[in-house]
Motif scaffolding. Structure first.
Motif, PDB file in Angstrom:
ATOM      1  N   THR A   1     -10.873   3.999  16.148  1.00 46.87           N
ATOM      2  CA  THR A   1     -11.844   2.769  16.936  1.00 46.87           C
ATOM      3  C   THR A   1      -9.940   2.578  17.943  1.00 46.87           C
ATOM      4  O   THR A   1      -8.771   2.412  17.130  1.00 46.87           O
ATOM      5  N   GLY A   2     -10.084   1.302  19.311  1.00 45.53           N
ATOM      6  CA  GLY A   2      -9.229   0.967  19.541  1.00 45.53           C
ATOM      7  C   GLY A   2      -8.072   1.491  20.486  1.00 45.53           C
ATOM      8  O   GLY A   2      -8.546   2.516  20.657  1.00 45.53           O
ATOM      9  N   SER A   3      -6.943   0.901  20.288  1.00 47.96           N
ATOM     10  CA  SER A   3      -5.552   1.864  20.678  1.00 47.96           C
ATOM     11  C   SER A   3      -4.495   2.869  19.648  1.00 47.96           C
ATOM     12  O   SER A   3      -4.154   4.092  20.361  1.00 47.96           O
ATOM     13  N   PHE A   4      -4.926   2.908  18.175  1.00 47.31           N
ATOM     14  CA  PHE A   4      -3.989   3.682  17.548  1.00 47.31           C
ATOM     15  C   PHE A   4      -3.860   3.427  16.225  1.00 47.31           C
ATOM     16  O   PHE A   4      -5.264   2.515  15.761  1.00 47.31           O
ATOM     17  N   ALA A   5      -3.963   4.750  15.823  1.00 47.54           N
ATOM     18  CA  ALA A   5      -3.697   4.288  13.830  1.00 47.54           C
ATOM     19  C   ALA A   5      -2.310   4.816  13.307  1.00 47.54           C
ATOM     20  O   ALA A   5      -1.833   5.104  14.037  1.00 47.54           O
ATOM     21  N   ALA A   6      -2.737   4.923  11.505  1.00 46.01           N
ATOM     22  CA  ALA A   6      -1.559   4.905  11.437  1.00 46.01           C
ATOM     23  C   ALA A   6      -1.596   6.631  10.805  1.00 46.01           C
ATOM     24  O   ALA A   6      -2.506   6.906  10.631  1.00 46.01           O
ATOM     25  N   LYS A   7      -0.436   8.011  10.975  1.00 45.01           N
ATOM     26  CA  LYS A   7      -0.437   8.679  11.353  1.00 45.01           C
ATOM     27  C   LYS A   7       0.529   8.873   9.354  1.00 45.01           C
ATOM     28  O   LYS A   7       2.222   8.470   9.693  1.00 45.01           O
ATOM     29  N   LEU A   8       0.216   9.284   9.062  1.00 45.52           N
ATOM     30  CA  LEU A   8       1.311   9.764   7.258  1.00 45.52           C
ATOM     31  C   LEU A   8       1.319  10.485   7.068  1.00 45.52           C
ATOM     32  O   LEU A   8       0.294  12.037   7.055  1.00 45.52           O
ATOM     33  N   THR A   9       3.006  11.504   7.416  1.00 47.65           N
ATOM     34  CA  THR A   9       3.027  13.187   7.595  1.00 47.65           C
ATOM     35  C   THR A   9       3.919  13.570   6.071  1.00 47.65           C
ATOM     36  O   THR A   9       5.262  12.177   5.379  1.00 47.65           O
ATOM     37  N   ASN A  10       3.583  14.253   5.458  1.00 46.11           N
ATOM     38  CA  ASN A  10       4.818  14.740   4.056  1.00 46.11           C
ATOM     39  C   ASN A  10       5.573  15.444   5.516  1.00 46.11           C
ATOM     40  O   ASN A  10       5.894  16.242   5.891  1.00 46.11           O
ATOM     41  N   ILE A  11       7.730  14.871   4.867  1.00 49.71           N
ATOM     42  CA  ILE A  11       8.450  15.006   5.250  1.00 49.71           C
ATOM     43  C   ILE A  11       9.896  15.816   4.457  1.00 49.71           C
ATOM     44  O   ILE A  11       9.724  15.326   3.295  1.00 49.71           O
ATOM     45  N   ASN A  12      10.234  17.212   5.391  1.00 56.44           N
ATOM     46  CA  ASN A  12      11.043  17.872   4.199  1.00 56.44           C
ATOM     47  C   ASN A  12      12.698  17.411   5.066  1.00 56.44           C
ATOM     48  O   ASN A  12      12.827  17.078   6.341  1.00 56.44           O
ATOM     49  N   THR A  13      13.179  16.202   4.306  1.00 54.64           N
ATOM     50  CA  THR A  13      14.695  15.837   4.982  1.00 54.64           C
ATOM     51  C   THR A  13      15.979  17.019   3.607  1.00 54.64           C
ATOM     52  O   THR A  13      15.131  17.408   2.809  1.00 54.64           O
ATOM     53  N   LYS A  14      16.566  16.693   4.184  1.00 51.29           N
ATOM     54  CA  LYS A  14      18.372  17.220   3.138  1.00 51.29           C
ATOM     55  C   LYS A  14      17.738  16.743   1.386  1.00 51.29           C
ATOM     56  O   LYS A  14      18.361  17.746   1.262  1.00 51.29           O
ATOM     57  N   GLN A  15      16.849  15.509   1.614  1.00 48.67           N
ATOM     58  CA  GLN A  15      17.034  15.329   0.162  1.00 48.67           C
ATOM     59  C   GLN A  15      15.921  16.085  -0.832  1.00 48.67           C
ATOM     60  O   GLN A  15      15.848  15.906  -2.214  1.00 48.67           O
ATOM     61  N   GLY A  16      14.889  16.516  -0.025  1.00 48.75           N
ATOM     62  CA  GLY A  16      13.601  16.261  -0.610  1.00 48.75           C
ATOM     63  C   GLY A  16      11.912  16.179   0.192  1.00 48.75           C
ATOM     64  O   GLY A  16      12.814  15.606   1.524  1.00 48.75           O
ATOM     65  N   GLU A  17      11.400  16.496   0.040  1.00 45.91           N
ATOM     66  CA  GLU A  17       9.882  16.340   0.560  1.00 45.91           C
ATOM     67  C   GLU A  17       9.664  15.013  -0.154  1.00 45.91           C
ATOM     68  O   GLU A  17       9.989  14.047  -1.267  1.00 45.91           O
TER      69      GLU A  17
END
Length: 316
Positions: free
Chosen positions: A76-92
């Motif tokens: 509902t509304g305009s936005f939600a929070a999106k949480l993602t597992n990210i692969n960085t140079k230091q690790g996931e």
């Protein structure tokens, strides 16, 4: 791959409900994720802390991850929070959200669920929110996670009043209602609430890159009455708790008859995993064996001649 350096160092340093007498919803600050700012190089919902807020505490310079972003794919509304597992140079690294205007003392907490927090004095029955999840769960660390903790500082000691936790492992391509009952350990009112979301299980070490969790419309709901007899609750003890073996011992050293009633144990979603009939009144201990159950939180409900006693059990 191992957890990135900052998270590792920070971590190292770091049922049944009582009677429900109301159903009113209690707003969670910015629980609809409509208000955002830019902090530490990335999106951040106001009154919530994010993965990049945690990483910003590292003595090692780490670029913003984008593990938490503002999404127009909302319930509902305009936005939600999106949480993602990210692969960085230091690790996931997983996407984290912690309710609060700061992380608090990250190097002194027992678990990530202790981080953040805002003042709060009600006794809600459950945490509810809507979520979607996209990705593969191939190992325990891939399970998206949600938890709520109510605490109170008594005599300078922080005490857990109630808690609830859930792994969001069911497929959810459309927004789905999640419901987490709170298990109360104490009869008094809390002074703080902590709510945590993760696109992976933050107590594990490996994360599947790309797993994505959407969160929206977070509320606390219902009202739980105070424990009628705090002395009764204190008269019954459970140890060890947490248990690394899944085996617990229940004692009532001053009044063995308190252990004579029937008991049940339920898991985090309310399923009965253990049921024991009444025992002889001369019984001075009761054993609860959950060694065949997965690690997590469980609720013990023991009937006594003076009323019910409830305890949260934790299997490591």
């Amino acid at each position: 791959m191992k957890k990135i350096l900052l998270l590792s160092s920070a971590f190292v340093a770091a049922q049944l409900l009582l009677p429900i007498v109301g159903r009113a919803q209690q707003a969670v600050p910015n629980g609809q994720f409509e208000t955002w700012t830019v902090r530490n190089g990335g999106d951040a919902p106001v009154q919530w802390q994010t993965t990049d807020d945690v990483l910003n505490l590292s003595p090692v310079k780490i670029s913003p991850t984008g593990a938490v972003t503002k999404s127009p794919d909302m319930h509902t509304g305009s936005f939600a929070a999106k949480l993602t597992n990210i692969n960085t140079k230091q690790g996931e690294v997983p996407g984290f959200l912690f309710l609060g205007n700061s992380l608090g003392n990250i190097f002194a907490v027992d678990s990530l669920e202790d981080l953040g927090g805002l003042p709060y004095t009600a006794r809600p029955a459950r945490l509810q929110f809507y979520y979607k999840f996209a990705g593969a769960i191939t190992q325990p660390s891939d399970r998206p996670t949600a938890a709520v903790l109510l605490t109170r500082t008594v005599g300078g000691v922080r005490t857990v009043v109630a808690s609830g936790k859930k792994y969001l492992t069911l497929p959810a391509t459309a927004y789905t209602l999640a419901d987490i009952p709170l298990t109360y350990r104490q009869g008094y009112a809390p002074d703080s609430v902590h709510i945590t979301f993760g696109s992976g299980d933050y107590n594990e070490n490996n994360f599947n890159p790309g797993n994505t969790l959407f969160i929206d419309d977070v509320v606390l709901t219902g009202t739980v009455s105070a424990t009628r007899d705090p002395q009764l609750q204190a008269a019954v003890s459970v140890y060890p708790n947490p248990s690394s073996t899944g085996v617990f011992t229940v004692t009532a050293s001053r009044e063995a008859a308190l252990l004579a009633g029937s008991l049940i144990v339920t898991d985090a979603v309310g399923r009965v995993v253990l049921r024991q009939p009444a025992a002889p009144t001369t019984t001075d201990t009761r054993s609860i064996d959950l060694h065949q159950q997965p690690a997590g939180l469980y609720s013990l409900h023991l009937d006594t001649p003076r009323g019910p006693v409830t305890y949260q059990l934790e299997v490591h």
